[in-house]
Design an enzyme around this catalytic site. Structure first.
Site, PDB file in Angstrom:
ATOM      1  N   SER A 106      -3.539  -3.585   3.519  1.00  0.00           N
ATOM      2  CA  SER A 106      -2.314  -3.323   2.775  1.00  0.00           C
ATOM      3  C   SER A 106      -1.296  -4.416   3.104  1.00  0.00           C
ATOM      4  O   SER A 106      -1.492  -5.189   4.035  1.00  0.00           O
ATOM      5  CB  SER A 106      -1.785  -1.954   3.204  1.00  0.00           C
ATOM      6  OG  SER A 106      -0.610  -1.617   2.505  1.00  0.00           O
ATOM      7  N   LYS A 107      -0.247  -4.503   2.357  1.00  0.00           N
ATOM      8  CA  LYS A 107       0.839  -5.439   2.688  1.00  0.00           C
ATOM      9  C   LYS A 107       2.083  -5.008   1.950  1.00  0.00           C
ATOM     10  O   LYS A 107       2.001  -4.414   0.870  1.00  0.00           O
ATOM     11  CB  LYS A 107       0.462  -6.861   2.256  1.00  0.00           C
ATOM     12  CG  LYS A 107       1.262  -7.933   2.939  1.00  0.00           C
ATOM     13  CD  LYS A 107       0.702  -8.204   4.314  1.00  0.00           C
ATOM     14  CE  LYS A 107       1.339  -9.366   4.998  1.00  0.00           C
ATOM     15  NZ  LYS A 107       0.496  -9.820   6.107  1.00  0.00           N
ATOM     16  N   GLY A 108       3.226  -5.341   2.527  1.00  0.00           N
ATOM     17  CA  GLY A 108       4.478  -5.001   1.869  1.00  0.00           C
ATOM     18  C   GLY A 108       5.400  -6.204   1.866  1.00  0.00           C
ATOM     19  O   GLY A 108       5.220  -7.151   2.641  1.00  0.00           O
TER      20      GLY A 108
END
Ligand code: GLU
Length: 476
Positions: A106-108
């Protein structure tokens, strides 16, 4: 950052993925299932600052949920956009699989220049962003666990953890909703240095591999090797510091956004770092030469080049002129797919990002486990270990008192041997083991398959096989 005639960062990641899967025999359709990004959440929210409402745009992208929680940092930068976040989320999937951190990817990101705001404003913005993600379970100890990335650090992680706890007052595992926290807010020793430390351990692993060294045309040890580093942020600073102070490598140039400092005899990393902290620039630092056009040092002669800043900095416009025989990707995606091909043809060896900078998520994994187990590593064993060692030391001292045997204990032996491992030693040991094991898996593929001529493809092959195996185990 990628020049206009080159594929975007996201396309670069997909191209490299495709090159690897072409060599695999995956069940029909699985290749696409693994490659695509499962979901991206875009949020726009307002925060009242300086008497008016400011609107911010943030993202949290989930690339693969073959394991949960999914994991990956939150980046604050003006370059953040959906494509970038999705490419970075994909890299997290492969990175976690490669180093066996039991997470999906995941990444934000938040499109913001953190330097434009003071601490209080950043807290308001971070808490509001966290609120938006928490209410949709996009921050949650069991489902999605962010961490620091470019532009964020332990301060932001502490705000996020606190925000989660305010919104989930009865969740006993709440503190595990984010990693990279300060020690007194549920963090773990050695997390801040972890990515840089991992770069150092990755180089140790590489230097232990005679075949790899031969392919790069390098000989000997790290000591005395000329290293050029781009970016003295958290990752670059720790990597350069450990390599110079502990391994005796010479940092011959440091490239920053406003130029480069260089010295063939080696720069003092700590002094440069202190200078940047105080003045916000490398300009004016007296103990080295300064060059306005910093990027040209990517092309300078050296033994090891460490891009530790942005993606796409080595691209078709400069790849042909790169002289370093070995590049270790401390940043995510610093080499474009086009440049990767040029460099491979030139015989330059690249230690790929998904391995080289995996130290951060590895220690994040340890922090998450620590939070869920509610006990610091080493707390139960340390003194027991010390008392068992005491028995050995007492016995050796008794024997060395016997003049006829003529034994003497080496200086410092007693003190070193007696010390049981605390949390920091255990974290470093776990990280070292992780980096060695992953290197061996990658290098085995690199050296044993005729159709694999680079470490990046080898890394993808190892990690995609692991992701595929977990889909298979789920019956997909
Ligand atoms: N942001 C770091 C990375 O790109 C760390 C991620 C994490 O610890 O979850 O790997």
């Amino acid at each position: 950052m990628n020049p206009a005639n080159e594929p975007s960062f996201r396309d670069s990641v997909d191209l490299m993925f495709n090159r690897a899967v072409a060599l695999m025999d995956l069940p029909p359709g699985l290749e696409e299932k693994i490659r695509v990004c499962n979901a991206t959440y875009t949020v726009r929210f307002g925060v009242r600052l300086r008497g008016r409402i400011h609107t911010f745009t943030g993202y949290r992208s989930v690339h693969s949920e073959h394991m949960e929680p999914v994991k990956g940092g939150i980046r604050y930068s003006m370059a953040v956009n959906q494509n970038e976040v999705e490419a970075l989320a994909a890299l997290m999937t492969y990175k976690c699989a490669l180093v066996e951190a039991p997470f999906g990817g995941s990444k934000g990101g938040l499109c913001i220049d953190p330097r434009d705001y003071d601490e209080h404003e950043l807290e308001l913005i971070t808490r509001r962003f966290a609120y938006e993600l928490i209410k949709r379970d996009m921050i949650n100890p069991a489902q999605n666990v962010p961490a620091p990335d470019m532009g964020t650090g332990e301060r932001e992680m502490a705000w996020i953890a606190d925000q989660y706890k305010r919104m989930n007052t009865t969740d006993i595992n709440g503190v595990a909703c984010v990693t990279g926290k300060p020690i007194n807010a549920g963090g773990i020793q050695g997390r801040t240095e972890a990515t840089g430390r991992g770069v150092q351990y990755a180089l140790h692993a590489f230097f232990r591999d005679p075949e790899g060294m031969k392919k790069a045309g390098l000989t000997g040890k790290l000591e005395g090797k000329r290293v050029i580093i781009q970016g003295l942020g958290n990752v670059g600073y720790h990597a350069a510091k450990f390599l110079s102070e502990e391994d005796g490598a010479k940092i011959t140039a440091i490239i920053e956004r406003d130029g480069a400092l260089h010295d063939q005899d080696g720069l003092n990393v700590e002094a440069v770092h202190k200078w940047i902290e105080k003045h916000g620039t490398i300009k004016g630092y007296a103990d080295a030469k300064f060059e306005e056009d910093g990027a040209k040092f990517l092309e300078a002669e050296c033994d090891i080049l460490i891009p530790a800043a942005l993606e796409g900095v080595i691209n078709l416009s400069n790849a042909e002129r790169i002289q370093a025989p070995l590049i270790i990707e401390a940043a995510n995606g610093p080499v474009t797919a086009g440049a990767d091909e040029v460099l491979r043809k030139k015989g330059i060896v690249i230690v790929p990002d998904m391995y080289a900078n995996a130290g951060g998520v590895t220690v994040s994994y340890f922090e998450w486990v620590k939070n869920l187990s509610h006990i610091r590593f080493g707390r139960m064993q340390r003194r027991a270990e010390e008392s068992r060692h005491q028995l050995v030391v007492d016995e050796l001292e008794r024997l060395s008192a016997d003049k006829e045997l003529g034994w003497t204990l080496s200086p410092n032996f007693k003190e070193k041997y007696l010390r049981g491992a605390g949390e920091l030693e255990l974290v470093r040991s776990g990280l070292d083991d992780t980096m060695r094991t992953a290197y061996e898996a990658m290098a085995h593929v690199w050296h044993s398959r005729d159709d694999v001529d680079d470490l990046r493809t080898a890394a993808y092959l190892v990690s995609i096989a692991k992701v595929a195996a977990s889909y298979h185990a789920k019956g997909l």
